[in-house]
Design a protein around this motif. Structure first.
Motif, PDB file in Angstrom:
ATOM      1  N   ARG A   9       0.889  -1.171   0.000  1.00 10.83           N
ATOM      2  CA  ARG A   9       0.000   0.000   0.000  1.00 10.83           C
ATOM      3  C   ARG A   9       0.921   1.214   0.000  1.00 10.83           C
ATOM      4  O   ARG A   9       1.569   1.514   1.003  1.00 10.83           O
ATOM      5  N   VAL A  10       1.010   1.876  -1.149  1.00 14.67           N
ATOM      6  CA  VAL A  10       2.026   2.919  -1.314  1.00 14.67           C
ATOM      7  C   VAL A  10       1.376   4.287  -1.510  1.00 14.67           C
ATOM      8  O   VAL A  10       0.280   4.399  -2.052  1.00 14.67           O
ATOM      9  N   PRO A  11       2.073   5.337  -1.062  1.00 12.21           N
ATOM     10  CA  PRO A  11       1.584   6.696  -1.335  1.00 12.21           C
ATOM     11  C   PRO A  11       1.515   6.949  -2.840  1.00 12.21           C
ATOM     12  O   PRO A  11       2.316   6.407  -3.599  1.00 12.21           O
ATOM     13  N   ALA A  12       0.577   7.783  -3.234  1.00  5.69           N
ATOM     14  CA  ALA A  12       0.401   8.097  -4.663  1.00  5.69           C
ATOM     15  C   ALA A  12       1.415   9.159  -5.081  1.00  5.69           C
ATOM     16  O   ALA A  12       1.064  10.303  -5.400  1.00  5.69           O
ATOM     17  N   LYS A  13       2.680   8.773  -5.050  1.00  5.76           N
ATOM     18  CA  LYS A  13       3.777   9.669  -5.422  1.00  5.76           C
ATOM     19  C   LYS A  13       4.671   8.962  -6.427  1.00  5.76           C
ATOM     20  O   LYS A  13       4.899   7.745  -6.316  1.00  5.76           O
ATOM     21  N   SER A  14       5.213   9.727  -7.355  1.00  7.31           N
ATOM     22  CA  SER A  14       5.978   9.136  -8.450  1.00  7.31           C
ATOM     23  C   SER A  14       7.184   8.334  -7.949  1.00  7.31           C
ATOM     24  O   SER A  14       7.571   7.340  -8.561  1.00  7.31           O
ATOM     25  N   GLU A  55      -1.330   9.064 -11.156  1.00 10.83           N
ATOM     26  CA  GLU A  55      -1.930  10.211 -11.857  1.00 10.83           C
ATOM     27  C   GLU A  55      -3.410  10.331 -11.521  1.00 10.83           C
ATOM     28  O   GLU A  55      -3.933  11.445 -11.382  1.00 10.83           O
ATOM     29  N   ALA A  56      -4.088   9.190 -11.380  1.00 12.05           N
ATOM     30  CA  ALA A  56      -5.522   9.220 -11.041  1.00 12.05           C
ATOM     31  C   ALA A  56      -5.746   9.820  -9.653  1.00 12.05           C
ATOM     32  O   ALA A  56      -6.665  10.619  -9.442  1.00 12.05           O
ATOM     33  N   ALA A  60      -7.670  13.281  -8.703  1.00 15.91           N
ATOM     34  CA  ALA A  60      -8.796  13.285  -7.760  1.00 15.91           C
ATOM     35  C   ALA A  60      -8.477  14.083  -6.499  1.00 15.91           C
ATOM     36  O   ALA A  60      -9.378  14.368  -5.698  1.00 15.91           O
ATOM     37  N   GLY A  61      -7.201  14.395  -6.287  1.00 16.54           N
ATOM     38  CA  GLY A  61      -6.818  15.135  -5.084  1.00 16.54           C
ATOM     39  C   GLY A  61      -6.948  14.313  -3.815  1.00 16.54           C
ATOM     40  O   GLY A  61      -7.131  14.870  -2.727  1.00 16.54           O
ATOM     41  N   ASP A  83      -6.784   1.792  -7.581  1.00 13.60           N
ATOM     42  CA  ASP A  83      -6.700   3.203  -7.195  1.00 13.60           C
ATOM     43  C   ASP A  83      -8.071   3.746  -6.836  1.00 13.60           C
ATOM     44  O   ASP A  83      -9.092   3.081  -7.063  1.00 13.60           O
ATOM     45  N   ARG A  84      -8.069   4.934  -6.249  1.00 16.09           N
ATOM     46  CA  ARG A  84      -9.314   5.611  -5.855  1.00 16.09           C
ATOM     47  C   ARG A  84      -9.485   6.898  -6.645  1.00 16.09           C
ATOM     48  O   ARG A  84      -9.981   7.897  -6.143  1.00 16.09           O
TER      49      ARG A  84
END
Lengths: 147, 120
Positions: A9-14, A55-56, A60-61, A83-84
């Motif tokens: 479960r990873v942060p949504a960071k590149s 990116e999604a 979505a912020g 993703d959410r």
């Protein structure tokens, strides 16, 4: 050998895309029959799926995490990326101009989904307005698909 | 493998050597490096991917943009891609019909020299 599961479960960071690639490639390489070229295919396909998820989430912020599951059973690998984000229509991806025309150079995006689909044996995408689920299936002991 | 790059300025062309993975984390750095190099008066680039371990669609897109900018500035962009695993990614996306995938930087330099001779 029974199926093994790895969950991230990873942060949504590149910066975390590389982490997912490394872990899943290592998991897929445990099987002694796995081929290096097929694990390379998996690395790129996973990179595309997780990039789309990052990116999604940015679109979505949301600061919720991206969930990646990897199920290995001998040389068969199933990767799920959830993703959410706001979702998308996977069949509505715009077509590109012919590669030999100057107009092709104007399109820097849009290569990810076709590349992902060509690299693995099967791709399933379920997308709704509350998120997207991508499933990648690959037999890492089989020969690489030709371009 | 972590992304890295270095630039070797030559006479008629500039060599950008890329190391590691070119993905969405590395792509902005490579884009700005190529933009700066072209804007500084070096429109012909050789991007050497010999030490690149992976390129995904984010990296491919950056190279397409680099070729567009190089041509707009009167130059070109040649790629050094000696290894099959990386060449395959270009071939799957048909980008081997957009770029010539050279086996060495000498070959890429020769291609730039030939183009310059044709134009002259």
């Amino acid at each position: 050998m029974s199926a093994d599961e790895v969950i991230l479960r990873v942060p949504a960071k590149s910066d975390y895309v590389a982490l997912v690639r490394v872990v899943l490639a290592a998991a897929a390489s445990i099987d002694p029959d796995s081929r290096d070229d097929r694990v390379d295919d998996l690395r790129i396909a996973v990179s595309e799926a997780v990039t789309n998820a990052v990116e999604a989430h940015q679109l979505a912020g949301t600061d919720s995490r991206i969930e990646v599951r990897c199920l290995t059973d001998d040389s068969t690998v199933e990767v799920t990326v959830r993703d959410r984000g706001p979702g998308f229509d996977p069949d509505a991806v715009p077509s590109m101009p012919n590669v030999e025309t100057p107009e092709r150079l104007l399109f820097e995006n849009g290569l990810g989904l076709p590349l992902m689909r060509r690299l693995v044996d099967r791709t399933d995408i379920e997308s709704h307005d509350d998120g997207t689920l991508v499933r990648l299936f690959i037999d890492t002991a089989s020969k690489t698909k030709t371009p | 493998m972590q992304f890295g790059s270095r630039v070797d300025f030559g006479g008629d062309y500039t060599v950008v050597v890329v190391e590691g993975d070119i993905d969405m984390a590395a792509a902005p750095g490579l884009r700005s490096l190529m933009q700066r190099t072209i804007a500084d008066g070096n429109p012909s680039l050789i991007v050497d991917l010999t030490e690149c371990s992976l390129i995904d669609s984010a990296g491919l897109g950056i190279l397409l943009g680099g070729l567009r900018r190089a041509r707009a500035a009167g130059g070109t962009l040649e790629l050094v891609v000696p290894f099959d695993h990386l060449r395959r990614t270009f071939e799957i996306c048909d980008l081997d019909r957009v770029f010539t995938l050279h086996a060495s930087s000498d070959q890429a330099a020769h291609a730039i020299a030939s183009t310059a001779e044709r134009i002259a």
